[in-house]
Write a protein that holds these residues in place. Structure first.
Motif, PDB file in Angstrom:
ATOM      1  N   ILE A 130       0.840  -1.204   0.000  1.00 47.66           N
ATOM      2  CA  ILE A 130       0.000   0.000   0.000  1.00 47.66           C
ATOM      3  C   ILE A 130       0.871   1.248   0.000  1.00 47.66           C
ATOM      4  O   ILE A 130       0.671   2.169  -0.795  1.00 47.66           O
ATOM      5  CB  ILE A 130      -0.950  -0.001   1.219  1.00 47.66           C
ATOM      6  CG1 ILE A 130      -1.987  -1.123   1.076  1.00 47.66           C
ATOM      7  CG2 ILE A 130      -1.624   1.357   1.387  1.00 47.66           C
ATOM      8  CD1 ILE A 130      -2.789  -1.383   2.347  1.00 47.66           C
ATOM      9  N   ARG A 131       1.863   1.273   0.880  1.00 50.22           N
ATOM     10  CA  ARG A 131       2.719   2.460   0.963  1.00 50.22           C
ATOM     11  C   ARG A 131       3.535   2.647  -0.311  1.00 50.22           C
ATOM     12  O   ARG A 131       3.725   3.780  -0.764  1.00 50.22           O
ATOM     13  CB  ARG A 131       3.645   2.358   2.184  1.00 50.22           C
ATOM     14  CG  ARG A 131       4.453   3.609   2.423  1.00 50.22           C
ATOM     15  CD  ARG A 131       3.568   4.818   2.699  1.00 50.22           C
ATOM     16  NE  ARG A 131       4.395   5.997   2.969  1.00 50.22           N
ATOM     17  CZ  ARG A 131       4.120   7.212   2.518  1.00 50.22           C
ATOM     18  NH1 ARG A 131       3.022   7.436   1.805  1.00 50.22           N
ATOM     19  NH2 ARG A 131       4.927   8.214   2.795  1.00 50.22           N
ATOM     20  N   LEU A 132       3.982   1.553  -0.909  1.00 49.08           N
ATOM     21  CA  LEU A 132       4.713   1.650  -2.173  1.00 49.08           C
ATOM     22  C   LEU A 132       3.850   2.323  -3.233  1.00 49.08           C
ATOM     23  O   LEU A 132       4.317   3.227  -3.937  1.00 49.08           O
ATOM     24  CB  LEU A 132       5.150   0.257  -2.630  1.00 49.08           C
ATOM     25  CG  LEU A 132       5.846   0.175  -3.983  1.00 49.08           C
ATOM     26  CD1 LEU A 132       7.126   1.024  -4.008  1.00 49.08           C
ATOM     27  CD2 LEU A 132       6.145  -1.270  -4.323  1.00 49.08           C
ATOM     28  N   LEU A 133       2.602   1.925  -3.352  1.00 48.96           N
ATOM     29  CA  LEU A 133       1.705   2.545  -4.334  1.00 48.96           C
ATOM     30  C   LEU A 133       1.498   4.027  -4.045  1.00 48.96           C
ATOM     31  O   LEU A 133       1.494   4.852  -4.967  1.00 48.96           O
ATOM     32  CB  LEU A 133       0.355   1.814  -4.346  1.00 48.96           C
ATOM     33  CG  LEU A 133       0.375   0.411  -4.923  1.00 48.96           C
ATOM     34  CD1 LEU A 133      -0.930  -0.313  -4.608  1.00 48.96           C
ATOM     35  CD2 LEU A 133       0.644   0.426  -6.423  1.00 48.96           C
ATOM     36  N   VAL A 181      13.377  -5.550   6.761  1.00 46.21           N
ATOM     37  CA  VAL A 181      13.953  -5.523   8.106  1.00 46.21           C
ATOM     38  C   VAL A 181      14.156  -4.060   8.501  1.00 46.21           C
ATOM     39  O   VAL A 181      14.781  -3.299   7.760  1.00 46.21           O
ATOM     40  CB  VAL A 181      15.300  -6.288   8.122  1.00 46.21           C
ATOM     41  CG1 VAL A 181      15.938  -6.218   9.491  1.00 46.21           C
ATOM     42  CG2 VAL A 181      15.089  -7.731   7.680  1.00 46.21           C
ATOM     43  N   PRO A 182      13.630  -3.650   9.642  1.00 38.63           N
ATOM     44  CA  PRO A 182      13.762  -2.236  10.020  1.00 38.63           C
ATOM     45  C   PRO A 182      15.210  -1.821  10.265  1.00 38.63           C
ATOM     46  O   PRO A 182      16.008  -2.607  10.771  1.00 38.63           O
ATOM     47  CB  PRO A 182      12.941  -2.116  11.300  1.00 38.63           C
ATOM     48  CG  PRO A 182      12.601  -3.483  11.732  1.00 38.63           C
ATOM     49  CD  PRO A 182      12.896  -4.435  10.622  1.00 38.63           C
ATOM     50  N   ILE A 198       5.670   2.852  13.374  1.00 39.70           N
ATOM     51  CA  ILE A 198       5.674   1.783  12.376  1.00 39.70           C
ATOM     52  C   ILE A 198       5.723   2.390  10.978  1.00 39.70           C
ATOM     53  O   ILE A 198       6.418   1.885  10.086  1.00 39.70           O
ATOM     54  CB  ILE A 198       4.432   0.878  12.554  1.00 39.70           C
ATOM     55  CG1 ILE A 198       4.559   0.087  13.850  1.00 39.70           C
ATOM     56  CG2 ILE A 198       4.246  -0.040  11.351  1.00 39.70           C
ATOM     57  CD1 ILE A 198       3.321  -0.693  14.229  1.00 39.70           C
ATOM     58  N   GLU A 199       5.010   3.474  10.766  1.00 44.32           N
ATOM     59  CA  GLU A 199       4.994   4.137   9.460  1.00 44.32           C
ATOM     60  C   GLU A 199       6.397   4.566   9.034  1.00 44.32           C
ATOM     61  O   GLU A 199       6.764   4.439   7.860  1.00 44.32           O
ATOM     62  CB  GLU A 199       4.047   5.340   9.472  1.00 44.32           C
ATOM     63  CG  GLU A 199       2.580   4.976   9.537  1.00 44.32           C
ATOM     64  CD  GLU A 199       2.097   4.559  10.936  1.00 44.32           C
ATOM     65  OE1 GLU A 199       2.806   4.820  11.951  1.00 44.32           O
ATOM     66  OE2 GLU A 199       1.011   3.944  11.004  1.00 44.32           O
ATOM     67  N   GLU A 200       7.194   5.067   9.982  1.00 41.41           N
ATOM     68  CA  GLU A 200       8.573   5.467   9.662  1.00 41.41           C
ATOM     69  C   GLU A 200       9.415   4.253   9.264  1.00 41.41           C
ATOM     70  O   GLU A 200      10.254   4.350   8.371  1.00 41.41           O
ATOM     71  CB  GLU A 200       9.218   6.196  10.848  1.00 41.41           C
ATOM     72  CG  GLU A 200       8.674   7.588  11.063  1.00 41.41           C
ATOM     73  CD  GLU A 200       9.270   8.280  12.278  1.00 41.41           C
ATOM     74  OE1 GLU A 200      10.146   7.699  12.958  1.00 41.41           O
ATOM     75  OE2 GLU A 200       8.846   9.414  12.569  1.00 41.41           O
ATOM     76  N   SER A 245      11.974   1.308   4.609  1.00 40.93           N
ATOM     77  CA  SER A 245      12.114   0.127   3.752  1.00 40.93           C
ATOM     78  C   SER A 245      11.689   0.433   2.319  1.00 40.93           C
ATOM     79  O   SER A 245      12.377   0.051   1.363  1.00 40.93           O
ATOM     80  CB  SER A 245      11.282  -1.039   4.305  1.00 40.93           C
ATOM     81  OG  SER A 245      11.836  -1.517   5.503  1.00 40.93           O
ATOM     82  N   ILE A 246      10.574   1.113   2.149  1.00 39.94           N
ATOM     83  CA  ILE A 246      10.100   1.445   0.802  1.00 39.94           C
ATOM     84  C   ILE A 246      11.073   2.393   0.113  1.00 39.94           C
ATOM     85  O   ILE A 246      11.384   2.236  -1.077  1.00 39.94           O
ATOM     86  CB  ILE A 246       8.682   2.048   0.855  1.00 39.94           C
ATOM     87  CG1 ILE A 246       7.671   0.995   1.332  1.00 39.94           C
ATOM     88  CG2 ILE A 246       8.265   2.643  -0.491  1.00 39.94           C
ATOM     89  CD1 ILE A 246       7.598  -0.263   0.489  1.00 39.94           C
ATOM     90  N   GLY A 247      11.587   3.353   0.838  1.00 38.51           N
ATOM     91  CA  GLY A 247      12.579   4.272   0.261  1.00 38.51           C
ATOM     92  C   GLY A 247      13.825   3.549  -0.212  1.00 38.51           C
ATOM     93  O   GLY A 247      14.352   3.820  -1.291  1.00 38.51           O
TER      94      GLY A 247
END
Length: 192
Positions: free
Chosen positions: A25-28, A155-156, A165-167, A172-174
């Motif tokens: 979801i965040r990637l999109l 992995v965080p 959690i959002e950070e 990871s997405i970045g």
């Protein structure tokens, strides 16, 4: 967003049934923000997981993508090597999807699109979500890597001192998008 982007502004996104649908979801969301055309395919298991892990509906997730496809649509544009794109990210990636990619024996549009990404020598990033791992999982990861995939378990990175959690998801997405040369403001770089 205009659909017909140049290949360097187009990414295929797969969401499979592993836990961690928030990554997809965040990637999109981020791809939309940085104006990269996204082509989404979700497995049936991903849709079930979505209902357990998120307040988003399947329609909500599909609306985040520039184009979405049914996982049964084997004739979709993303199933062909003639469809130009930067590559593909499977976020999250189930062990089943990993195994299909590792063997080249595909049973759905999601795994077919991943297989096509590899055969065209494009970047394929698999955000594998499973622990602990048994030897079969590790062998599948090795086989997928030998075929050209990048195994990227989400992995965080605690050096970024995440507060939410959002950070952690954003970092990871970045980092995944870094692998495609797509700059975001999501990553707190080491030493900066």
């Amino acid at each position: 967003m205009q659909v017909n982007a140049t290949p360097n502004r187009r990414l295929v996104v797969g969401i499979s049934g592993a836990s961690g649908v928030a990554y997809g979801i965040r990637l999109l969301q981020v791809l939309r923000q940085i104006e990269v055309e996204s082509h989404l395919v979700m497995s049936k298991s991903a849709q079930v997981t979505l209902a357990h892990e998120s307040s988003y509906s399947v329609a909500d997730v599909k609306a985040l993508a520039s184009v979405s496809y049914a996982n049964t649509d084997i004739g979709a544009a993303i199933s062909s090597g003639s469809f130009p794109a930067l590559g593909m990210v499977v976020a999250p990636c189930s062990i089943r999807t990993l195994s299909e990619v590792a063997t080249g024996v595909t049973s759905s549009l999601l795994s077919r699109a991943a297989d096509v990404t590899l055969k065209e020598r494009r970047r394929l990033v698999l955000m594998v979500r499973e622990t602990p791992l048994h030897l079969g999982h590790i062998r599948s990861m090795a086989s997928a890597t030998e075929a050209g995939a990048i195994i990227y378990p989400p992995v965080p990175a605690f050096y970024a001192n995440p507060q939410t959690i959002e950070e952690m998801i954003d970092h990871s997405i970045g980092r995944v998008l870094d692998l495609f040369g797509l700059e975001t403001s999501l990553v707190r770089r080491w030493g900066t």
